[in-house]
Scaffold this active site. Structure first.
Site, PDB file in Angstrom:
ATOM      1  N   HIS A 271     -12.881   6.554   0.391  1.00 57.70           N
ATOM      2  CA  HIS A 271     -13.705   5.420  -0.035  1.00 57.70           C
ATOM      3  C   HIS A 271     -15.159   5.790  -0.297  1.00 57.70           C
ATOM      4  O   HIS A 271     -16.014   4.916  -0.327  1.00 57.70           O
ATOM      5  CB  HIS A 271     -13.702   4.338   1.052  1.00 57.70           C
TER       6      HIS A 271
ATOM      7  N   GLU B  78      -5.884  -2.275 -10.402  1.00 57.36           N
ATOM      8  CA  GLU B  78      -7.002  -1.738 -11.178  1.00 57.36           C
ATOM      9  C   GLU B  78      -6.571  -1.191 -12.520  1.00 57.36           C
ATOM     10  O   GLU B  78      -7.231  -1.416 -13.536  1.00 57.36           O
ATOM     11  CB  GLU B  78      -7.738  -0.645 -10.389  1.00 57.36           C
TER      12      GLU B  78
HETATM   13  C1  LIG Z   1      -6.808   0.644  -5.070  1.00 59.76           C
HETATM   14  C2  LIG Z   1      -7.570  -0.186  -4.108  1.00 59.76           C
HETATM   15  N1  LIG Z   1      -8.149  -1.324  -4.532  1.00 59.76           N
HETATM   16  C3  LIG Z   1      -8.841  -2.102  -3.678  1.00 59.76           C
HETATM   17  C4  LIG Z   1      -8.971  -1.748  -2.369  1.00 59.76           C
HETATM   18  C5  LIG Z   1      -9.766  -2.632  -1.414  1.00 59.76           C
HETATM   19  N2  LIG Z   1      -8.857  -3.302  -0.506  1.00 59.76           N
HETATM   20  C6  LIG Z   1      -8.621  -2.798   0.705  1.00 59.76           C
HETATM   21  S1  LIG Z   1      -7.508  -3.673   1.538  1.00 59.76           S
HETATM   22  C7  LIG Z   1      -7.319  -4.784   0.319  1.00 59.76           C
HETATM   23  C8  LIG Z   1      -6.348  -5.912   0.499  1.00 59.76           C
HETATM   24  C9  LIG Z   1      -4.952  -5.432   0.696  1.00 59.76           C
HETATM   25  O1  LIG Z   1      -4.107  -6.429   1.160  1.00 59.76           O
HETATM   26  P1  LIG Z   1      -2.618  -6.171   1.609  1.00 59.76           P
HETATM   27  O2  LIG Z   1      -2.023  -5.079   0.782  1.00 59.76           O
HETATM   28  O3  LIG Z   1      -1.908  -7.462   1.605  1.00 59.76           O
HETATM   29  O4  LIG Z   1      -2.718  -5.599   3.083  1.00 59.76           O
HETATM   30  P2  LIG Z   1      -3.277  -6.330   4.398  1.00 59.76           P
HETATM   31  O5  LIG Z   1      -4.742  -6.135   4.412  1.00 59.76           O
HETATM   32  O6  LIG Z   1      -2.873  -7.735   4.345  1.00 59.76           O
HETATM   33  O7  LIG Z   1      -2.661  -5.581   5.538  1.00 59.76           O
HETATM   34  C10 LIG Z   1      -8.154  -4.462  -0.746  1.00 59.76           C
HETATM   35  C11 LIG Z   1      -8.271  -5.248  -1.986  1.00 59.76           C
HETATM   36  C12 LIG Z   1      -8.387  -0.525  -1.964  1.00 59.76           C
HETATM   37  N3  LIG Z   1      -8.505  -0.076  -0.701  1.00 59.76           N
HETATM   38  N4  LIG Z   1      -7.692   0.225  -2.837  1.00 59.76           N
END
Ligand SMILES: Cc1ncc(C[n+]2csc(CCOP(=O)(O)OP(=O)(O)O)c2C)c(N)n1
Ligand SMILES: [Mg+2]
Lengths: 388, 330
Positions: free
Chosen positions: B132, B63
């Site tokens: 959130h 972000e």
């Molecule tokens: C700063 C931020 N941006 C966006 C999100 C929304 N979000 C939650 S999980 C996620 C994907 C994360 O993927 P990864 O780090 O690979 O973890 P996984 O879900 O595969 O365990 C996103 C974009 C968030 N929680 N925090």
């Protein structure tokens, strides 16, 4: 470019990564008792997550719910390589870490249900699991948020050991993150700080190939060789097969020992796969069923089950009994959660502060139209001076 | 009256963006999962197909990086629309969005503006817990240089989004995930815009003014309906933007009703609600029959548990209690 799976068969190119070194083959096999214990944890996490998905469908669980199915060997193997006093912190896909760390299925499920008997009294929810007793410093909902915290936990253990107790740094911190978190600024700052300050923290990337619908090569540079990220900060790294519990255990054992001995950070590219969607509402259109099936053939539970059977560490009958026992344990956790009371309204205003001025009752509003608490008072009053 | 069509809130936002992108090649959309996934909440569905990957851009979870990039692009003359999957995640981009975008014009002595729209989900209500569930209007309304838009209906969502994209200043566009599936009649037409700084009277009444914005407007309407049965006639004002703030509309209404209840889904301390209260006390001191009453989110972090979260938020019951108290019917 194909990534070898644990059985050596090529898989769809999810990580696009360099080959994974094998370590377990020439290591002594842990005791049968240890192996059975780990197996039980794998099965417990899987069963727990399946029941979570059901409870979510039944609307017993709200909010976002990210299950750990497919990645169980990572949490179990990593925790097995740690000492209980080593801090652990992770992201929002945290139920597996909580259970592996020793949180009861009851406390974890009750938290999911938003009930008073949850590990955070129902106030944290699925993404925010905390357990002081077991040195679990949270599930964290904001991607990457836990990475500087991990560095800070390591700073604190080292400080306590060396500055306060005049001893030698003795604890390591395990900080998990998803592959998506590699792209947060906080992660890079945390790595630089950890490298700079020689902090005993291990950043374990649970590289399941996707962040939500974005495959790692679409979101991250150098995805085939994540060690290059750590290299820039002077941090050593390892690639480990996260689908194979023994590989996780032995690989992490090495990393943890070195980190403890040298009091230096480390970075682990833990290759794994999440079998289910990102959260409960993900149709998984960004990947093929073929790919999923290939990875399902390398199921971490199946692999480990075969191994302990081959070792004679467990019998088929024992497995059946164990599965039955785990099912009962998780069913009990669901019943327990369902029967646990919802938090009382007064809890809303608890734990906002440590209550240095008596019970916290709100801010400068002449009257709150709530009824969540008794009509609040606005003077910050000290306990006992009769103003409340 | 122009023709209307029934649209979901999310599609109204999408249509506004698409129409503006057809009009002006300088407009593009970027954010996490906006392209191939069609948006985490399906707001941008279909846009990749129409505009292609050079204009609908998937970003990593960075972000701070992409918000800053978009601000740079806006300084050069593009008109980026940036989606935050949730405004809660914009906090990791606090420096670019609060320290760069709103200050660029001023500190460059008028040389560099920042025509950019940041948009995404705002507010609690989905049991997402403390991290959130931000209602960022509470924080961000404090910052000069930003325009803040909080629509409550599909028609406003479309008209306000079009205005936001054509606006030459940074606009924060706050959507409620809870409203995205709501359907409503939306005027058809490329140039049907809703001006910033113009409140809308959602319901006329004589005994008490209820002023709100965003999702709580719907609770205010329910409360007004319930209170009418008790013989209390409420006027419901939907402010639609809180920077600029249509304080004149509230003032006019209060001169008529002599009572004001503000409903604001952010925390009470230093909030848009407290600002409106202060201004109305100043402007309408002699017109008010009672002090201004406020209904806010409870002054604690958002809880996860369903029952606690319901009580945490402004709700119809709390609004009714506030109106009864303000009108001495408690
Ligand atoms: C700063 C931020 N941006 C966006 C999100 C929304 N979000 C939650 S999980 C996620 C994907 C994360 O993927 P990864 O780090 O690979 O973890 P996984 O879900 O595969 O365990 C996103 C974009 C968030 N929680 N925090
Ligand atoms: Mg991932």
């Amino acid at each position: 470019m194909a990534t070898p799976t644990t059985d050596g068969k090529p898989s769809h190119d999810v990580h696009g990564g360099l080959p994974i070194p094998r370590r377990a083959a020439n290591r002594p096999v842990p005791s049968a008792e240890l192996l059975r214990g780990w197996y039980r944890e794998l099965v417990l996490i899987r069963e727990f997550e399946i029941r979570c998905m059901q409870a979510y469908q039944d609307k017993k669980i709200g909010g976002f719910c990210h299950v750990y199915i497919g990645q169980e060997a990572v949490a179990v193997g990593c925790v097995a390589a740690l000492k209980p006093q080593d801090p652990l912190v992770t992201a929002y896909r945290d139920h597996g870490h909580a259970l592996a760390r020793g949180m009861t299925a009851r406390a974890c499920m009750a938290e999911m249900f938003g009930r008073v008997d949850g590990c955070a009294k129902g106030k944290g929810g699925s993404m925010h699991m905390f357990d002081r007793e077991h040195n679990l410093f949270g599930g964290h909902g904001i991607v990457g948020a836990q990475t500087p915290l991990g560095a800070g936990l390591a700073f604190a253990t080292k400080y306590e050991d060396e500055v306060i107790n005049n001893g030698k740094s003795s604890r390591v911190t395990l900080c998990f993150l998803g592959d998506g978190a590699l792209n947060q600024g906080a992660f890079h700052e945390a790595l630089n700080l950890a490298g700079l300050m020689n902090l005993p923290v291990i950043f374990v990337v649970e590289n399941n190939g996707y962040s939500m619908g974005t495959s790692i090569h679409r979101g991250t540079t150098q995805s085939h060789d994540l060690s290059s990220k750590a290299l820039g900060y002077g941090i050593d790294s390892a690639v480990i097969d996260g689908m194979n519990l023994l590989e996780v255990y032995h690989g992490m054992k090495d990393v943890v020992e070195k980190c403890r001995r040298e009091s230096r950070p480390a970075f682990v590219d833990m290759r794994c796969y999440r079998y289910k969607g990102h959260s409960m509402s993900d149709p998984r259109k960004y990947r093929t069923r073929d790919e999923e099936e290939l990875w399902e053939q390398g199921d971490p539970i199946g692999i480990f089950e075969k191994f302990i059977l081959d070792q004679g560490a467990i019998t088929h009958d024992q497995i059946k009994a164990l599965q039955k026992e785990v099912k009962a344990e998780v069913r009990d956790a669901v019943d327990f959660a369902d029967n646990s009371p919802v938090p009382p309204m007064s809890d809303l205003y608890h734990d906002v502060y440590r209550e240095p001025w008596g019970r916290y009752t709100g801010t400068s509003e002449p009257r709150m139209y709530g009824g969540a608490v008794n009509p609040p008072t606005f003077r910050a009053t000290r306990e006992g001076d009769g103003l409340i | 009256m122009s023709a209307t069509q029934e649209l979901e809130f999310r599609d109204a936002i999408r249509d506004a963006m698409s129409e503006e992108m057809r009009r002006d090649k300088r407009v593009m959309l970027m954010g996490e999962e906006v392209a191939e996934y069609n948006g985490a909440y399906k707001v941008s569905r279909g846009m990749l197909d129409e505009f292609g990957p050079r204009r609908i851009i998937d970003t990593p979870i960075s972000e701070s990086g992409f918000a800053g990039m978009a601000i740079g692009a806006a300084m050069l003359g593009l008109r980026p629309v940036v989606e935050f999957m949730s405004w809660s995640f914009s906090l990791v981009a606090a420096d670019p969005i609060l320290n760069n975008a709103p200050k660029m014009l001023f500190m460059s002595g008028g040389q560099f503006g920042c025509p950019i729209v940041f948009r995404g989900n705002d507010g609690a209500g989905g049991q997402l817990g403390s991290t959130h569930s931000w209602s960022v209007e509470g924080l961000f309304s404090n910052v000069p240089g930003i325009k803040i838009v909080i629509p409550s209906t599909p028609a406003d969502a479309k008209g306000l989004m079009k205005t936001a994209i054509r606006d030459d200043d940074p606009v924060f566009f706050l959507e409620s995930e809870r409203l995205l599936g709501m359907k409503g009649e939306v005027p058809v037409g490329e140039d049907v815009l809703v001006k910033f700084g113009q409140a809308c009277v959602r319901r006329e009444g004589t005994d008490c003014t209820i002023a709100s914005w965003g999702r709580p407007v719907h609770f205010c309407m329910e409360a007004a309906e319930a209170l009418a049965k008790e013989g209390i006639s409420c006027e419901v004002l939907d402010l639609r933007t809180i920077r600029p703030l249509d304080i004149g509309a509230i003032e006019r209404s209060v001169r008529k009703t002599s009572n004001l209840v503000i409903v604001d889904q952010s925390w009470s301390f230093g909030s848009p609600g407290s600002e409106v209260a202060a201004q109305i006390h100043q402007r309408c001191f002699d017109d008010l029959d009672n002090h201004v009453h406020r209904v806010h989110t409870e002054d604690v972090p958002a809880p996860y548990a369903f029952n606690l979260e319901q009580e945490y938020l402004p709700n119809t019951r709390k609004i009714c209690e506030a109106v009864r108290s303000a009108t001495y019917n408690a």
